[in-house]
Design a protein around this motif. Structure first.
Motif, mmCIF file in Angstrom:
data_model
loop_
_atom_site.group_PDB
_atom_site.id
_atom_site.type_symbol
_atom_site.label_atom_id
_atom_site.label_comp_id
_atom_site.label_asym_id
_atom_site.label_seq_id
_atom_site.Cartn_x
_atom_site.Cartn_y
_atom_site.Cartn_z
ATOM 1 N N ASN A 26 36.156 33.214 57.222
ATOM 2 C CA ASN A 26 37.261 33.297 56.264
ATOM 3 C C ASN A 26 38.399 32.344 56.601
ATOM 4 O OD1 ASN A 26 35.697 35.323 55.271
ATOM 5 N ND2 ASN A 26 37.111 36.987 55.718
ATOM 6 N N GLU A 28 39.340 29.434 55.561
ATOM 7 C CA GLU A 28 40.074 28.835 54.447
ATOM 8 C C GLU A 28 41.081 29.824 53.861
ATOM 9 O OE1 GLU A 28 39.136 26.893 50.081
ATOM 10 O OE2 GLU A 28 37.459 27.334 51.438
ATOM 11 N N GLU A 29 40.609 31.067 53.584
ATOM 12 C CA GLU A 29 41.508 32.100 53.053
ATOM 13 C C GLU A 29 42.613 32.432 54.063
ATOM 14 O OE1 GLU A 29 38.197 32.340 52.650
ATOM 15 O OE2 GLU A 29 37.692 33.378 50.782
ATOM 16 N N LEU A 30 42.229 32.517 55.347
ATOM 17 C CA LEU A 30 43.226 32.810 56.375
ATOM 18 C C LEU A 30 44.331 31.770 56.367
ATOM 19 C CD1 LEU A 30 41.276 33.937 59.584
ATOM 20 C CD2 LEU A 30 42.708 35.310 58.071
ATOM 21 N N HIS A 32 45.250 29.874 53.967
ATOM 22 C CA HIS A 32 46.077 30.023 52.772
ATOM 23 C C HIS A 32 47.078 31.151 52.968
ATOM 24 C CE1 HIS A 32 47.107 29.761 48.520
ATOM 25 N NE2 HIS A 32 47.092 31.091 48.496
ATOM 26 N N ALA B 148 44.063 42.057 54.477
ATOM 27 C CA ALA B 148 44.433 40.637 54.384
ATOM 28 C C ALA B 148 43.337 39.701 54.867
ATOM 29 C CB ALA B 148 45.709 40.381 55.197
ATOM 30 N N SER B 149 42.548 40.164 55.840
ATOM 31 C CA SER B 149 41.584 39.247 56.450
ATOM 32 C C SER B 149 40.249 39.229 55.731
ATOM 33 C CB SER B 149 41.337 39.662 57.902
ATOM 34 O OG SER B 149 40.783 40.966 57.938
ATOM 35 N N ARG B 151 37.443 39.361 52.362
ATOM 36 C CA ARG B 151 37.226 38.782 51.037
ATOM 37 C C ARG B 151 36.819 39.930 50.124
ATOM 38 N NH1 ARG B 151 33.410 34.589 52.167
ATOM 39 N NH2 ARG B 151 35.101 33.279 52.936
ATOM 40 N N VAL B 332 52.789 34.724 48.416
ATOM 41 C CA VAL B 332 51.695 33.760 48.542
ATOM 42 C C VAL B 332 51.196 33.485 47.130
ATOM 43 C CG1 VAL B 332 49.406 33.345 49.492
ATOM 44 C CG2 VAL B 332 51.061 34.682 50.793
ATOM 45 N N GLN B 335 45.429 31.432 45.302
ATOM 46 C CA GLN B 335 44.712 30.364 45.983
ATOM 47 C C GLN B 335 43.689 29.693 45.080
ATOM 48 O OE1 GLN B 335 42.629 31.893 49.373
ATOM 49 N NE2 GLN B 335 41.976 29.896 50.110
ATOM 50 N N PHE B 336 43.121 30.460 44.158
ATOM 51 C CA PHE B 336 41.986 29.946 43.398
ATOM 52 C C PHE B 336 42.330 29.744 41.923
ATOM 53 C CE2 PHE B 336 40.280 32.607 46.847
ATOM 54 C CZ PHE B 336 39.598 31.623 47.556
#
Lengths: 430, 430
Positions: A26, A28-30, A32, B148-149, B151, B332, B335-336
């Motif tokens: 993860n 990439e997500e982290l 971000h 948070a960590s 997906r 935040v 992201q996508f």
């Protein structure tokens, strides 16, 4: 502003491997979420040439903890080796070196949490420990942030997956305690020595952590009254069903007028209670707040990736704090003095099952005993035991103080018309 | 360091009164948690001489919003007036004046959340909106911090208390839809005009907020496929029970390969699914994460004090940020890119109930139709309708794409042997 974050990992067992995997998968997500790269710099292992559950560059491994806790390149130390003494000394060293700490160690936090939090505070460091209670469920955050404005009055937790697995199987008629325990051991849901789980000690540690946070009071393991599930038999479960209840190992943390009760015991819950539907190895914590009313947090209580999720989410919080420059400023020390309830103040209903002589006047003696202590009965089943001169009695009382109840229980055992008090449990959730 | 915090409150209805009450009643705990006093400085009301649900000093009241959003003494604006246009303009004004915002307004956040978040970001301000989804349940924090960590791949929510109350009553045999809706209105669980609740629009708004946060993707209300509960009848519920299911109004947000489906519809869940046990006006959000697996957050979805709990917990977060000097730095942005699933990519099982002619070959026509579209059947009940030349058919399919299913559904309605397709629902949670 910090441009990258280096993590030192103490332990590469099940959870440690999960942490490495999640940080990689993860990334990439982290990035971000925290705004900079996060990588594992060094990993403490027992032996360099053991088979691993995750692929890691050999140069990351070390058997020398100093390469992590004294390593100037490492910002955050994640402790997943478990145990008490070594883990504690590593964490204290890391904190004294101004490293932030994330730990999954419930035993350590239950026993030495206050000392570790104080050390973190002194050093201006974070210490996060979400994974120490109920694995993947973000319950500590729920208490500290989500319900920050409320006054929590009671928490009831199914916080041990092993015992919930065993009781669920027994409830479904898949075997008696010993058989189901064996199955749990084969499936890896129970340890070879299951004592800490089945006798309630593991759950007690988690309740100390929950109580300390939820009530903002420095509670200790000695404050918990503990009873495990090894005495629960299929007859108890059958009678509970007949009366509309499910037996679960429930940790209770309750506060009234600033005084607290902490306990762990097999407990009858009405089938309609949300905790009664929490099955198999799942965990859940039911929280009562004065304003919010009843909420529940449900999820996996253990397992590699669920536990790693909590650990890495803690890491995300630490890194965000680093980027904002606010580490160590979010620790709130307990607000209230530790005040425990006396037995007179602990109110509950009880389930009892016992054998009595089948003779005139026997039941009068029993009912007078309860009446003498002002305990009234809510439900009662009495039936003859085949081919024996005795009857089996199952009862559920109305609310009684623990003091009164214990007196009745002891006197009941000594009554001449009572052969044996087979079992007795607390009843909650009504 | 900030020494005290002044709050401006927009609205003194049910939730606003709860907020005032909680800030007063829990002042000591609040101060301990945030490190300084927090008080309400000014309250916007429609009329100065209306009866109040909470005692407030008359000097705090104003009918002029500028006295709050332009008031230099006010640090945080709490918006609980509801509605879209006015609320939006007040919030934008407050943000442009560098005031932090807490809102409980789901309609506004679902429609204009992206714009409001951007405005907060530009002004270095916080905007928190926990109460906008599922009242007292800290689900947004659970997604943003607790998990948070991880997906997140799927969320299923019972996020509308009115419809859950109605379906629970219908399930318990306490009446048909119209009767139960009337009862809900009398008890205050449903509005005089219940359209937004019973037709799924309210739930759709909450799913937009959940999807946007959980998938880090700017989703909009137009992305939600919505169907309400007004067509659910007691026969549907009875047949569902026979087949082992419970009907709930479920909001679904699902992500596969970066593409998302958002929908709200009456859905059959297996009785063993934790969401199936969420009854009455309670809400719950079931979250699937790749690592954590399945978690659930359960609690009251509405009500004065539960909603106020979320609002004041948000206020605690804002004040902590103020004390640490990090406001506006925790937002935040998504992201996508927004990517929606096509109907071919949406997989589900379906429940159908319809009437067919009682003649030779009728069922063959029907089964060939399903076979032609590669949809196989998992469960089937067919029984004659008394005194009529027809049979009632109830079926549950195996997984099918929404595209295939819709084609079959439309062709089924046109089949000469089919009188009427009475109802059809999605089946989830297996």
């Amino acid at each position: 502003m910090i441009e990258k974050v280096s993590v030192g990992l103490l332990g590469l067992g099940t959870v440690g491997s999960g942490v490495v995997r999640m940080i990689e998968a993860n990334q990439e997500e982290l990035q971000h979420k925290v705004g900079c790269p996060v990588h594992v710099e060094k990993i403490l292992v027992k032996s360099l040439d053991k088979a691993r559950q995750v692929e890691v560059d050999e140069s990351l491994l070390t058997t020398n903890a100093e390469e992590i806790v004294d390593n100037p390149n490492i910002d955050v130390v994640i402790e997943v080796i478990g145990g008490i003494d070594l883990a504690k000394s590593y964490i204290l060293k890391a904190l004294s070196n101004k490293k932030h700490v994330v730990t999954a160690n419930k035993d350590l936090m239950a026993l030495h949490g206050h000392e570790l939090l104080a050390a973190a505070n002194e050093n201006g460091c974070d210490i996060y420990y979400e994974a120490s209670v109920a694995g993947g469920i973000p319950i500590l955050r729920g208490l500290v942030d989500g319900l920050a404005s409320d006054r929590i009055t009671k928490m009831m937790g199914i916080v041990n997956g092993t015992t919930n697995f065993i009781l669920t199987k027994m409830s479904k008629g898949e075997g008696a305690y010993d058989d189901v325990l064996k199955e749990a051991q084969e499936l890896g849901f129970a340890e070879a020595d299951p004592t800490s789980d089945v006798e309630g000690l593991d759950a007690a540690r988690k309740m100390v952590i929950l109580g300390t946070l939820g009530f903002s009071m420095p509670l200790t393991l000695e404050d918990v009254s503990v009873k495990g599930i090894s005495q629960v038999d299929l007859e108890d479960i059958e009678y509970s069903k007949q009366l509309g209840y499910t037996i679960k190992l429930i940790g209770i943390a309750q506060r009234d007028n600033g005084r607290v009760e902490l306990s762990v015991q097999p407990t009858l819950l009405p089938n309609s209670h949300p905790l009664a539907a929490v099955n198999d190895e799942y965990n859940a914590v039911y929280v009562y707040g004065e304003a919010v009313g009843e909420t529940m947090f449900y999820g996996p209580g253990a397992g590699q990736l669920p536990t790693a999720t909590s650990v890495v989410s803690d890491l995300v919080a630490v890194v965000r704090n680093m980027r904002l420059g606010v580490n160590g400023k979010t620790i709130v020390s307990p607000q209230f003095e530790r005040e425990l309830k006396a037995d007179e103040e602990i109110q509950a209903k009880y389930f009892l099952r016992f054998y009595v002589k089948d003779e005139a006047g026997a039941f009068t003696k029993i009912s007078s005993l309860f009446a003498e202590h002002n305990i009234s009965l809510e439900q009662l089943i009495q039936q003859p035991v085949k081919d024996k001169d005795m009857a089996e009695v199952v009862m559920v009382t109305h609310n009684a103080s623990k003091k009164d109840y214990n007196q009745v229980y002891n006197r009941l055992r000594d009554l001449d018309v009572v052969f044996e008090v087979k079992s007795h449990y607390r009843v909650e959730g009504e």
